[in-house]
Design a protein around this motif. Structure first.
Motif, short mmCIF file in Angstrom:
data_model
loop_
_atom_site.label_atom_id
_atom_site.label_comp_id
_atom_site.label_asym_id
_atom_site.label_seq_id
_atom_site.Cartn_x
_atom_site.Cartn_y
_atom_site.Cartn_z
N SER A 125 1.03 -1.27 -0.10
CA SER A 125 -0.12 0.11 0.11
C SER A 125 1.07 1.30 0.12
N SER A 126 0.47 2.02 -0.89
CA SER A 126 1.26 3.52 -0.99
C SER A 126 0.64 4.51 -0.41
N ASP A 127 -0.78 4.22 -0.02
CA ASP A 127 -1.58 5.44 0.62
C ASP A 127 -1.59 5.38 2.14
N ASN A 128 -2.12 6.36 2.91
CA ASN A 128 -2.01 6.52 4.06
C ASN A 128 -3.03 5.31 4.60
N ALA A 129 -2.56 4.81 5.75
CA ALA A 129 -3.28 3.69 6.02
C ALA A 129 -3.78 3.82 7.88
N SER A 130 -4.89 3.66 8.05
CA SER A 130 -5.56 3.85 9.20
C SER A 130 -6.56 2.68 9.53
N ALA A 131 -6.52 2.26 11.01
CA ALA A 131 -7.59 1.23 11.18
C ALA A 131 -7.91 1.60 12.62
N LEU A 132 -9.11 1.38 13.01
CA LEU A 132 -9.61 1.74 14.56
C LEU A 132 -10.30 0.15 14.68
N ALA A 133 -10.20 -0.70 15.57
CA ALA A 133 -10.36 -1.90 15.92
C ALA A 133 -11.04 -1.82 17.38
N LEU A 134 -12.32 -2.45 17.39
CA LEU A 134 -13.19 -2.26 18.73
C LEU A 134 -13.55 -3.76 18.97
N LYS A 135 -13.62 -4.36 20.12
CA LYS A 135 -14.21 -5.59 20.39
C LYS A 135 -15.23 -5.47 21.68
N VAL A 136 -16.40 -6.05 21.45
CA VAL A 136 -17.46 -6.02 22.34
C VAL A 136 -17.24 -6.90 23.45
N GLU A 137 -16.82 -6.52 24.56
CA GLU A 137 -16.51 -7.49 25.81
C GLU A 137 -17.55 -7.68 26.54
N ALA A 138 -18.57 -6.79 26.79
CA ALA A 138 -19.77 -7.37 27.61
C ALA A 138 -20.77 -6.08 27.17
N LEU A 139 -21.98 -6.72 27.25
CA LEU A 139 -23.24 -6.04 26.98
C LEU A 139 -24.07 -5.81 27.98
N PRO A 140 -24.88 -4.60 28.06
CA PRO A 140 -25.64 -4.26 29.17
C PRO A 140 -27.05 -4.88 28.92
N ASP A 141 -28.08 -4.73 29.91
CA ASP A 141 -29.11 -5.28 29.59
C ASP A 141 -30.01 -4.19 28.38
N ALA A 142 -30.70 -4.72 27.46
CA ALA A 142 -31.18 -3.87 26.51
C ALA A 142 -32.17 -2.72 27.25
N SER A 143 -32.05 -1.72 26.69
CA SER A 143 -32.67 -0.52 27.31
C SER A 143 -33.88 -0.45 26.38
N LEU A 144 -35.30 0.31 26.77
CA LEU A 144 -36.21 0.23 26.29
C LEU A 144 -36.18 1.19 24.96
N ARG A 145 -35.65 2.28 25.21
CA ARG A 145 -35.15 3.27 24.09
C ARG A 145 -34.45 2.46 23.12
#
Length: 567
Positions: free
Chosen positions: A225-245
């Motif tokens: 790759s000769s272009d700018n290279a950017s990455a943002l990684a996110l892992k879901v570790e825990a979920l809350p109880d689903a809100s009504l909203r």
């Protein structure tokens, strides 16, 4: 438990002199985490001069700041749309008023994680990927010309045109999900196989989010790759109880399924039969393709597709049903994928109490006491979860072939779990089972559920209503309830007193809680209740009392006039 995310990022200029990519993320504390969620974004400046970098940085910084300034009452999509279109106007203005920034523009992909849902907004050729259960899915579509020689020419970008068309999407979060936001300097150089391999290490815990993002960027540069290279990684570790909203927000995005016939399938579930249909909802018995077990699928009638109020009420019902986790209720089943608005719950062989009554079944006193005890226990389980059912009646009480009693249909239920949820209408339910105070617009309460359970048990034993059957839109008058022994002479006195207390006209004379009702049923004849005293006329019908007083007064005055005239 709150939403817990492990994030990491990397951004390198590569072979370029200047890095025109920009990445950013905000992980707020409560209450913003619950009300607005976590937001991450990646942008790739388009212009080859200073304008590209400035557009990318301004778009990301502005989005991260202004998103949290939008009203909490706005849906996530509306907030993102408003902010990004305002950014587009600013970038356009800068590009026309400052010659050195002429032609400035930027691509942008933003991701919001809130509650149990993800939301994204996208314009340009940055990308968003989701890795779930080892399968990589690209969630965005590149906005470029669909011609081989013009594959890198953008058709949409922030600052490219006065009118900005933004792609929006959303879906349910699952624990272990891994998201990747990447610029074209990353995805153009790596195959999806390589991206899957890199992200799988994060999903399996073999790498953390920062190392994964850095590894992805470095792999892209190593791949040429000769272009700018950017990455943002996110892992879901825990979920809350689903809100009504979030449940209500999710209900607005999914289409309603068409009318289904036996033999058809929806999201892999095969329809076996239509169970029930009302003006608003429809229930099908379906079969789980993996387990082969029958389930109940509940959805709205297709013609309700544009009714946002009905959609919100349906989402509220599902949200409450997920919280009624006990043997007294059908249990909600989460499908692996859901492309339509419906929810699934367990199927149980048996019949409702109303079906038993319609078939002429005679309940003995021990049978009625046993079922009444189970019904009141179920009410107590609901009330401990701050849920008021509001429509307890024989049609919503299911007697299973497995010996369990289950309460059905939370369609008009209210909850104190979140402020302002539920339907405030005091008379939602079936007229003959509404407590007398509800005809005076009293707020539904635990005691109104207790009253409905008392009427249900009374009807089960006598086939009559304590105050007579009440028709819709009728304005009834309540005197003293008819003693159930009038219709059922074999009824023991202790049970009659329990029933009369449960259906008392005045809430002050009624059981305060389901637990108190249960205790009276369990004690039975060993500690019987006192029979209720007749209600004085002044409390039973004050208007009638004063009419009687007025009539007596008129008669006395006429008598006095007659005596005076006779002298």
């Amino acid at each position: 438990m709150p939403l817990i995310i492990s994030p990491g990022y990397a951004s390198l200029a590569g072979l370029r002199e200047r890095n025109e990519d920009f990445v950013g993320m905000v992980t707020p504390a409560e209450p913003e985490l619950s009300s607005k969620g976590l937001i991450a974004a990646v942008a790739d400046g388009v212009s080859g001069n200073d304008g590209g970098r400035e557009a990318a940085e301004y778009a990301v910084r502005g989005l991260l700041a202004d998103y949290y300034a939008t009203p909490d009452t706005w849906p996530v999509t509306q907030s993102l749309d408003r902010v990004l279109k305002a950014m587009n106007g600013w970038v356009q203005q800068q590009g026309t008023t400052r010659p050195e920034l002429s032609g400035m523009a930027t691509t942008l992909t933003a991701l919001v994680l809130r509650g149990c849902f993800y939301h994204f907004s996208h314009v340009g050729d940055t990308r968003l990927y989701l890795l779930r259960n080892g399968v990589l899915q690209r969630l965005t579509t590149d906005h470029v010309w669909d011609r081989p020689e013009m594959q890198h020419v953008l058709t949409r970008a922030i600052g490219l045109d006065t009118r900005l068309a933004i792609d929006h999407g959303m879906g349910e979060l699952k624990q272990g999900d891994v998201f990747l936001l990447a610029s074209d300097g990353v995805w153009a150089a790596l195959t999806e196989y390589e991206l899957t391999r890199q992200l799988s290490e994060l999903a399996l815990g073999a790498s953390d989010a920062n190392r994964t993002a850095q590894s992805v960027v470095q792999a892209a540069l190593d791949a040429g790759s000769s272009d700018n290279a950017s990455a943002l990684a996110l892992k879901v570790e825990a979920l809350p109880d689903a809100s009504l909203r979030d449940a209500v927000s999710g209900s607005r995005q999914l289409p309603l399924p068409p009318r289904l016939k036996p033999g058809q399938s929806i999201d892999g579930y095969r329809v076996e039969a239509l169970v029930h249909a009302s003006q608003t909802t429809v229930l099908y018995r379906v079969v789980d393709p993996k387990s082969g077990k029958p389930l109940v699928l509940k959805t709205l009638q297709p013609e309700r597709d544009g009714d946002m109020q009905e959609r919100s009420a349906f989402a509220h019902e599902e949200w409450l049903a997920r919280r009624a986790v006990a043997r007294f209720f059908p249990q909600v089943v989460t499908p692996e994928q859901r492309n339509y608005l419906y929810y699934l719950c367990t199927w149980h062989d048996g019949h409702t109490l109303q079906q038993h009554l319609d078939a002429g079944r005679h309940f003995t006193v021990p049978e009625a006491v046993a079922e009444g005890t189970r019904l009141v226990r179920a009410l107590g389980a609901l009330h401990r979860r701050s849920i008021i059912h509001r429509d307890i009646k024989p049609a919503n009480v299911h007697l299973g072939d497995d010996g369990e009693l289950r309460v059905l249909d939370l369609g008009v239920a209210q909850s104190g779990l979140e402020a302002g949820d539920g339907n405030p209408a005091p008379q939602a339910g079936t007229p003959s089972f509404l407590a007398p105070e509800q005809y005076g617009n009293a707020v539904p309460s635990r005691q109104t559920d207790v009253y409905a359970a008392g009427v249900t048990l009374y009807l089960m034993l006598t086939r009559h209503y304590p105050y007579g059957e009440i028709e819709p839109f009728q304005r009834p008058r309540f005197g003293d309830p008819a003693p159930p022994s009038r219709y059922r002479p074999d009824l023991p006195l202790w049970l009659e007193n329990v029933l009369l207390k449960a259906v008392a006209r005045d809430p002050a004379d009624r059981f305060e809680t389901a637990e108190e009702f249960l205790l009276a049923l369990e004690r039975g004849a060993s500690r019987p209740l006192q029979p209720p005293a007749p209600t004085p006329l002044a409390r039973r019908d004050p208007a009638l009392l004063w009419r009687a007083v007025a009539a007596v007064s008129i008669v006395l005055n006429l008598l006095l006039l007659y005596l005076v005239a006779a002298r």
